[in-house]
Enzyme design. Sequence first.
Site, mmCIF file in Angstrom:
data_model
loop_
_atom_site.group_PDB
_atom_site.id
_atom_site.type_symbol
_atom_site.label_atom_id
_atom_site.label_comp_id
_atom_site.label_asym_id
_atom_site.label_seq_id
_atom_site.Cartn_x
_atom_site.Cartn_y
_atom_site.Cartn_z
ATOM 1 N N ASP A 1 34.029 -28.424 -6.108
ATOM 2 C CA ASP A 1 35.213 -28.403 -6.981
ATOM 3 C C ASP A 1 34.916 -27.592 -8.244
ATOM 4 O O ASP A 1 35.751 -26.807 -8.712
ATOM 5 C CB ASP A 1 35.625 -29.830 -7.386
ATOM 6 N N LYS B 1 18.520 -35.109 -6.173
ATOM 7 C CA LYS B 1 18.487 -36.065 -7.287
ATOM 8 C C LYS B 1 17.339 -37.031 -7.010
ATOM 9 O O LYS B 1 17.463 -38.242 -7.177
ATOM 10 C CB LYS B 1 19.837 -36.787 -7.406
ATOM 11 N N ASP C 1 22.426 -32.530 -11.712
ATOM 12 C CA ASP C 1 22.962 -32.413 -13.074
ATOM 13 C C ASP C 1 22.646 -31.034 -13.652
ATOM 14 O O ASP C 1 23.497 -30.374 -14.259
ATOM 15 C CB ASP C 1 22.442 -33.539 -13.975
ATOM 16 N N TYR D 1 28.573 -40.865 1.806
ATOM 17 C CA TYR D 1 29.865 -41.169 2.437
ATOM 18 C C TYR D 1 29.652 -41.693 3.862
ATOM 19 O O TYR D 1 30.468 -41.449 4.753
ATOM 20 C CB TYR D 1 30.762 -39.928 2.487
ATOM 21 N N ASP E 1 30.449 -32.297 -2.562
ATOM 22 C CA ASP E 1 31.873 -32.530 -2.843
ATOM 23 C C ASP E 1 32.165 -32.166 -4.299
ATOM 24 O O ASP E 1 33.114 -31.439 -4.619
ATOM 25 C CB ASP E 1 32.166 -34.014 -2.571
HETATM 26 N N1 GGG Z 1 42.052 -31.066 2.150
HETATM 27 C C1 GGG Z 1 41.113 -31.787 1.422
HETATM 28 C C2 GGG Z 1 41.515 -33.194 1.120
HETATM 29 O O1 GGG Z 1 42.549 -33.663 1.508
HETATM 30 N N2 GGG Z 1 40.619 -33.856 0.411
HETATM 31 C C3 GGG Z 1 40.766 -35.212 0.038
HETATM 32 C C4 GGG Z 1 39.490 -35.816 -0.443
HETATM 33 O O2 GGG Z 1 39.449 -36.546 -1.399
HETATM 34 N N3 GGG Z 1 38.407 -35.540 0.213
HETATM 35 C C5 GGG Z 1 37.127 -36.083 -0.075
HETATM 36 C C6 GGG Z 1 36.132 -35.386 0.771
HETATM 37 O O3 GGG Z 1 36.147 -34.148 0.829
HETATM 38 O O4 GGG Z 1 35.286 -36.055 1.374
#
Ligand code: GGG
Length: 367
Positions: free
Chosen positions: A249, A188, A221, A137, A245
């Site tokens: 989740d 990875k 993975d 990112y 990220d």
């Molecule tokens: N509060 C978390 C939020 O709004 N996340 C949006 C999102 O897609 N974030 C991508 C990331 O965490 O870089």
Amino acid sequence: MREYKIAAIGGDGIGPEVLECGLRSLNAVAEYEGFEFSVERFPWGSDYYRAYGTMMPDDGLDTLREFDAIYFGAVGDPEIPDDVTLWGLRLVICQGFGLYANVRPAVMLPGLRSPLRSELSNKINWVVVRENSEGEYAGIGGRTHRGFTEEIAVDTSVFSRVGIERLQRFAFELALTRPEKHLTCVTKSNAQRFGMVLWDEIFAELTQKYSDIETDKVLVDAATARMVLNPGSLDVIVASNLHGDILSDLAAALAGSLGIAASGNLDPSGNNPSMFEPVHGSAPDIIGNGIANPIAAIWSGAMMCEHLGEAAGSSRLMAAIAKVAKENKVMTRDLGGDASTENVTDAIIAAVRGDDLDLEIFNQLGT
Ligand code: GGG
């Protein structure tokens, strides 16, 4: 009286709703513990973008710099491209302030249900430490030949020695504070031959320096399978921006719901305000319905208290969340209940104010 200046940015979707619940809970705990929050709200986000063509003002970072911490809701709006909203607000703050350590705990709270069998889910007690300033990112790349068949788009991942080392060192130090003292490096490097190989090399170097920490390394993975099949084999997990990220989740879903997943975006140097936010996004499908789970925002508030040096307040807030979860009477829809956002917040605030609150209830989980 101790006072902390908080910049509150509700942002998009359910962000403002859950953030207000978080602020109510934070005020309750501050009142109990004898300190104060001075909160300034900023209307930045997608509505601001519709009005002014930018997610936040050009001098937004200078404004935020004056605060002790930033309390953030969510970003994302169906009418505006996601890259515009995310880069216009959340990522610009994380990169601009060097908030390189994204800390995302996942703990199986008593009373909540996981999609895993309970003998597995009871072992979930993890912290994902996600690199938060570079990697996949980094925001470097481009597009050319738009609309032509030759069109190309390039995203460049950036892995710097400084960036990797400071983040991994942070993860080692965090692992030292936990009973298991175990750190798993997610990689990875079989497929990503440069950045991830440097990532592994630096991890190996640091492993030599932190002899009290038990370490291992796993491909991303394989890490997903291990989280499901052998959750007790994990403790602190250090991962790149993208990997962290995604894994966090999964961690949240396994621990019951994305609606309880909290995070801190930290500048461990303390030079800039750190930012605390629920991991969930803006959930535009449920805006204004009063059913969003406020726990992720409230838990993020507890992390903010701890960061500000209010450890007792943080423990009280976490104990109140754990009590309400354990009773399992006032829960939102994502956790199988039918309570509203406000009902859950009220129950947590009542627990915060209760003189009989079991402060050990959360600590006993081995966090
Ligand atoms: N509060 C978390 C939020 O709004 N996340 C949006 C999102 O897609 N974030 C991508 C990331 O965490 O870089």
